[in-house]
Write a protein that holds these residues in place. Sequence first.
Motif, short mmCIF file in Angstrom:
data_model
loop_
_atom_site.label_atom_id
_atom_site.label_comp_id
_atom_site.label_asym_id
_atom_site.label_seq_id
_atom_site.Cartn_x
_atom_site.Cartn_y
_atom_site.Cartn_z
N ASN A 80 0.83 -1.22 0.00
CA ASN A 80 0.00 0.00 0.00
C ASN A 80 0.86 1.26 0.00
N THR A 81 1.98 1.20 0.72
CA THR A 81 2.92 2.33 0.74
C THR A 81 3.48 2.58 -0.66
N ALA A 82 3.85 1.48 -1.33
CA ALA A 82 4.38 1.61 -2.70
C ALA A 82 3.34 2.23 -3.62
N ILE A 83 2.08 1.85 -3.43
CA ILE A 83 0.99 2.41 -4.26
C ILE A 83 0.87 3.91 -4.03
N LEU A 84 0.90 4.31 -2.75
CA LEU A 84 0.73 5.74 -2.44
C LEU A 84 1.93 6.56 -2.91
N VAL A 85 3.13 6.02 -2.70
CA VAL A 85 4.32 6.75 -3.14
C VAL A 85 4.33 6.88 -4.67
N SER A 86 3.93 5.83 -5.36
CA SER A 86 3.90 5.91 -6.83
C SER A 86 2.89 6.96 -7.29
N SER A 87 1.84 7.18 -6.49
CA SER A 87 0.85 8.21 -6.87
C SER A 87 1.47 9.61 -6.81
N SER A 88 2.49 9.79 -5.97
CA SER A 88 3.18 11.09 -5.94
C SER A 88 3.98 11.30 -7.23
N PHE A 89 4.54 10.21 -7.74
CA PHE A 89 5.30 10.31 -9.00
C PHE A 89 4.35 10.68 -10.15
N THR A 90 3.17 10.05 -10.18
CA THR A 90 2.21 10.38 -11.25
C THR A 90 1.68 11.81 -11.09
N MET A 91 1.57 12.26 -9.81
CA MET A 91 1.15 13.65 -9.57
C MET A 91 2.19 14.62 -10.12
N HIS A 92 3.45 14.31 -9.87
CA HIS A 92 4.54 15.15 -10.38
C HIS A 92 4.53 15.15 -11.91
N TRP A 93 4.32 13.99 -12.47
CA TRP A 93 4.26 13.85 -13.94
C TRP A 93 3.11 14.70 -14.48
N ALA A 94 1.96 14.66 -13.81
CA ALA A 94 0.79 15.42 -14.26
C ALA A 94 1.10 16.92 -14.31
N LEU A 95 1.75 17.43 -13.26
CA LEU A 95 2.05 18.86 -13.23
C LEU A 95 3.09 19.23 -14.29
N GLU A 96 4.10 18.38 -14.45
CA GLU A 96 5.10 18.65 -15.49
C GLU A 96 4.44 18.68 -16.87
N ALA A 97 3.47 17.77 -17.07
CA ALA A 97 2.74 17.75 -18.35
C ALA A 97 1.94 19.04 -18.52
N TYR A 188 -0.39 19.35 -1.49
CA TYR A 188 -1.12 18.64 -0.42
C TYR A 188 -0.92 17.13 -0.55
N TRP A 189 -0.98 16.63 -1.78
CA TRP A 189 -0.85 15.18 -2.00
C TRP A 189 0.53 14.68 -1.57
N HIS A 190 1.56 15.44 -1.87
CA HIS A 190 2.91 15.04 -1.43
C HIS A 190 3.01 15.07 0.09
N PHE A 191 2.36 16.06 0.72
CA PHE A 191 2.35 16.13 2.19
C PHE A 191 1.69 14.87 2.77
N VAL A 192 0.57 14.47 2.17
CA VAL A 192 -0.14 13.26 2.62
C VAL A 192 0.79 12.04 2.50
N ASP A 193 1.56 11.97 1.43
CA ASP A 193 2.49 10.86 1.23
C ASP A 193 3.64 10.89 2.24
N VAL A 194 4.15 12.09 2.49
CA VAL A 194 5.23 12.23 3.49
C VAL A 194 4.72 11.73 4.85
N MET A 195 3.51 12.13 5.22
CA MET A 195 2.96 11.70 6.51
C MET A 195 2.79 10.19 6.55
N TRP A 196 2.37 9.58 5.42
CA TRP A 196 2.18 8.14 5.41
C TRP A 196 3.51 7.41 5.58
#
Lengths: 206, 36
Positions: A80-97, A188-196
Amino acid sequence: MEAASISHGHPADRHEHHGPPPANRSSRVEPQFLGMLLFIISEIMVFGAFFTAYFFIRVVAENPWPAEGTELPKLIAGVNTAILVSSSFTMHWALEAAKAGNRRGLQAGITTTFLLGLTFLFIQINEYVHVGFSPADHAQGSIFYGLTGLHGAHVAIGLTLLAFTTIRAFRGHFTPAEHRGVEVPGIYWHFVDVMWVIVFLTIYIL
Amino acid sequence: MINPLRSEAEAFRLLLYVLVAAAAVAAVVLVARAIL
């Protein structure tokens, strides 16, 4: 109402501004970013209170962790941690796009982030169903559900923000020049991931 | 990193730092438990 129709000063001094005057800005940080920053700071304090309870139970009161006769599903939580951390990578990708004007990349990135976050939440709820103890059973159970539940609530808030961002991305609201609607939820999403990551480390690993 | 939450890129970098730090802490604790 009569006063509103009276013009003041020379006609050349009139300007076309309608509505309330612009709000005073006392910070160099944009209001949207400042608001999110202050919100996250308050959230860190809330998490701090829960971590204080956790360390009190475990270190000061010297209770066993987890409680005797219970076991925490480390492997599932790790996945589950890997899933949430990977979602931060896709979030970063989305903003770069979004910054690059790649609309399809933004839509794919933000949708994937939303779905990964949703998967994380479903797995956590499934964990609650099968973990074998309740918050009322012992202090360890209370703090386990308290910390992971507090984080789960933040994931739910993040998913709400991401839902709006996803809808706006598909409506074409974001451009390379204006993408705050992606960036602020991203912070906010990265903050949620850091806390997790911290919650996972303290609750499941240590 | 004056303010790690000033932008998304800085927040993402903070996450990467936290991941590395968490992995280091977990490794140290698990090795110490195995030895002691």
